[in-house]
Scaffold this active site. Structure first.
Site, PDB file in Angstrom:
ATOM      1  N   ILE A 140       0.832  -1.243  -0.010  1.00 44.65           N
ATOM      2  CA  ILE A 140      -0.038  -0.132  -0.162  1.00 44.65           C
ATOM      3  C   ILE A 140       0.786   1.319   0.084  1.00 44.65           C
ATOM      4  CG2 ILE A 140      -0.192  -0.185   2.416  1.00 44.65           C
ATOM      5  CD1 ILE A 140      -3.088   1.104   2.064  1.00 44.65           C
ATOM      6  N   CYS A 141       0.355   2.481  -0.546  1.00 44.22           N
ATOM      7  CA  CYS A 141       1.068   3.611  -0.554  1.00 44.22           C
ATOM      8  C   CYS A 141       2.111   3.591  -1.356  1.00 44.22           C
ATOM      9  CB  CYS A 141       1.116   4.107   1.238  1.00 44.22           C
ATOM     10  SG  CYS A 141       1.330   5.955   1.156  1.00 44.22           S
ATOM     11  N   ALA A 142       3.535   3.998  -0.561  1.00 39.97           N
ATOM     12  CA  ALA A 142       4.667   4.125  -1.195  1.00 39.97           C
ATOM     13  C   ALA A 142       5.210   2.731  -1.469  1.00 39.97           C
ATOM     14  CB  ALA A 142       5.740   4.926  -0.061  1.00 39.97           C
TER      15      ALA A 142
END
EC number: 3.1.2.-
Length: 196
Positions: A105-107
């Site tokens: 998730i995300c970065a």
């Protein structure tokens, strides 16, 4: 045998993504083990906003376990720590090679998966400002992307952590359990509740 998840943590991991995912998986009856990827093996992890979490074990002690999914929370510093850990990268590759789910998730998709070319094919998403780090032919601008061809689950950020956790429950335990967990939450409009 119940489903199990290995959730990796590193200094600078995004705490909302980590804690929300862990909480939802536990609510879904999934056995969760948290692993420190800190270079010094420290179990006490200071996350991106200063929240402190205590991992169950260093990754080296649990990497070979028979988990159904490996989870990589975002947070740029945490994702960079993951990227720079030979053990973490090899563990993710092993999950992929053995047909188990990789969830990032995300970065984490742009910072860990792409630079190490772990998923040369496979649709994914991630934190929107890192879109240019993900090949255009793989990028999908969606809250959660599940690519069943390669067993890759990705999501965009703290605000999509509930979607992310519920999808892991759906994949490991089933839609009915995901709906049961979703019904316990007061969810914002737009988050899929697995009821249809």
């Amino acid at each position: 045998m119940s489903a199990s998840a290995l959730v990796c943590l590193a200094p600078g991991s995004e705490e909302t993504e980590a804690v929300t995912t862990i909480d939802l998986l536990v609510r879904g009856g999934i056995k969760v083990t948290t692993a420190s990827v800190a270079s010094d093996g420290n179990l006490a992890i200071t996350c991106s906003r200063g929240v402190k979490l205590l991992a169950d074990a260093p990754l080296v002690e649990v990497a070979d376990g028979e988990y159904d999914v490996i989870v990589l929370p975002g947070g740029i510093k945490g994702a960079e720590c993951f990227r720079d850990s030979t053990l973490l990268v090899e563990t993710v590759k092993q999950f992929h090679r053995s047909g188990r789910i990789v969830a990032a998730i995300c970065a984490a998709p742009a910072t860990v998966l792409v630079p190490h070319d772990i998923f040369p094919i496979g649709n994914m998403t991630g934190f929107p400002t890192l879109k240019d780090k993900i090949p255009a032919e793989q990028w999908l601008d969606k809250r959660v992307v599940w690519d069943a061809r390669v067993k890759l689950l990705t999501s965009q950020g703290p605000g999509t952590a509930i979607d992310f956790g519920l999808k892991i429950i759906d994949l490991l335990v089933g839609r009915e359990k995901a709906h049961e967990v979703a019904s316990q939450l007061v969810m914002a409009a737009g988050i899929y509740n697995y009821y249809e």
